[in-house]
Design an enzyme around this catalytic site. Structure first.
Site, PDB file in Angstrom:
ATOM      1  N   GLU A  82       0.832  -1.189   0.000  1.00 27.05           N
ATOM      2  CA  GLU A  82       0.000   0.000   0.000  1.00 27.05           C
ATOM      3  C   GLU A  82       0.879   1.255   0.000  1.00 27.05           C
ATOM      4  O   GLU A  82       1.897   1.324   0.682  1.00 27.05           O
ATOM      5  CB  GLU A  82      -0.855  -0.038   1.256  1.00 27.05           C
ATOM      6  CG  GLU A  82      -1.648   1.190   1.574  1.00 27.05           C
ATOM      7  CD  GLU A  82      -2.277   1.122   2.948  1.00 27.05           C
ATOM      8  OE1 GLU A  82      -3.178   1.931   3.207  1.00 27.05           O
ATOM      9  OE2 GLU A  82      -1.860   0.272   3.774  1.00 27.05           O
ATOM     10  N   LEU A  84       1.352   4.817   1.264  1.00 28.53           N
ATOM     11  CA  LEU A  84       0.857   5.606   2.388  1.00 28.53           C
ATOM     12  C   LEU A  84       1.209   7.075   2.231  1.00 28.53           C
ATOM     13  O   LEU A  84       2.241   7.423   1.647  1.00 28.53           O
ATOM     14  CB  LEU A  84       1.459   5.077   3.693  1.00 28.53           C
ATOM     15  CG  LEU A  84       1.094   3.642   4.067  1.00 28.53           C
ATOM     16  CD1 LEU A  84       1.879   3.205   5.302  1.00 28.53           C
ATOM     17  CD2 LEU A  84      -0.404   3.507   4.307  1.00 28.53           C
ATOM     18  N   ASP A 180      15.073  -1.642  12.913  1.00 29.60           N
ATOM     19  CA  ASP A 180      15.819  -0.612  12.171  1.00 29.60           C
ATOM     20  C   ASP A 180      15.066   0.711  12.301  1.00 29.60           C
ATOM     21  O   ASP A 180      14.769   1.383  11.315  1.00 29.60           O
ATOM     22  CB  ASP A 180      15.972  -1.011  10.706  1.00 29.60           C
ATOM     23  CG  ASP A 180      16.965  -0.131   9.949  1.00 29.60           C
ATOM     24  OD1 ASP A 180      17.794   0.554  10.599  1.00 29.60           O
ATOM     25  OD2 ASP A 180      16.926  -0.103   8.708  1.00 29.60           O
TER      26      ASP A 180
END
Length: 270
Positions: A82, A84, A180
């Site tokens: 997706e 964003l 991370d």
């Protein structure tokens, strides 16, 4: 670098033909593109050898309740996500990030590690399960670099590893970690965090993510207020946890990161 030429595969994964693609900024370790589809949607493509594992990690983050891009499909070395909203600045969203990271860290594990190893490009990330946290940090995060650093640094790392039993808690809660967590891996729009991206998940001490977030900057007080109280001794452990990403940078990008590694070793008193 490879390009996404198999758009037939992409069409099969998302149910629409691509009409335009734009390479995105960053992508030091993999190729990332934004693709506009014939039906008006936009998706993000990521190409690389770790995408199957990354898809599982993104799903784990989403299941925690923290924001993450929806995985729309994964096949071979192609991950479709997706797209964003992002305006590129944490600004007033530090509190929202603190709340999101707390959701992540509230997910418990039974041991320290992950179901599979991972990698930052050519740098492997070993995630074999360990029953105690000092053992995991010594064997999976620090000693793995001994063959890849100058001997003088290696001796200091080894001294640190030998002392982790008294520096780190033996069995802290095994929290789901992003792995991370720096600001470049946080998407923000309108003062809200829209997604945590590029994960390297495993279960470990929550302070690892917090140390990573402080590696190149400092969260605002709103972050800590939303995240909640820190454990006693957090500041003393921060350099131990910051050393690992510094070693990753040293191996990935070269000697310019040696002063950072030395600074954290000195902060640990070795």
């Amino acid at each position: 670098m490879a390009r996404f030429d198999d758009f037939e595969l992409l069409s099969g994964l998302v149910g629409a033909a691509p009409v335009r693609r734009t390479r995105m900024a960053g992508g030091d370790l993999s190729l990332v593109e934004r693709v506009e589809l014939q039906d008006g949607r936009s998706v993000i493509l990521k190409h690389g050898p770790q995408v199957q594992r990354e898809a599982a990690m993104l799903r784990a983050i989403a299941q925690s309740g923290a924001p993450a891009p929806e995985v729309l499909g994964v096949a071979g070395d192609l991950l479709v996500m997706e797209a964003l909203a992002s305006d590129g600045s944490l600004g007033s969203a530090w509190g929202a990030l603190g709340a999101a990271v707390r959701l992540l860290h509230d997910v418990p594990g039974d041991a320290y590690g992950w179901e599979s190893d991972h990698a930052f490009g050519p740098v492997p990330i070993e995630n074999g399960w360990s029953e105690t946290w000092p053992e995991f940090w010594a064997e999976r995060r620090l000693r793995v670099f001994l063959a890849h650093v100058p001997a003088d640094l290696g001796r200091r790392i080894e001294r640190l590893c030998n002392s982790l039993g008294v520096r780190l808690p033996e069995r802290p809660k095994a929290s789901l970690l992003h792995g991370d967590l720096w600001t470049g891996n946080v998407l923000v729009a309108g003062g809200q965090v829209t997604g945590l991206i590029d994960p390297a998940c495993y279960f470990g001490h929550s302070e690892v993510d917090l140390a990573m977030l402080c590696l190149f900057g400092s969260p605002s007080p709103a972050f800590y207020s939303a995240y909640g109280p820190l454990e006693p001794g957090y500041r003393e452990r921060q350099a131990v946890y910051s050393l690992w990403p510094a070693l990753v940078h040293l191996r990935l990008f070269g000697g310019g990161y040696r002063p950072m590694v030395e600074r954290f070793l000195s902060d640990c008193g070795v």
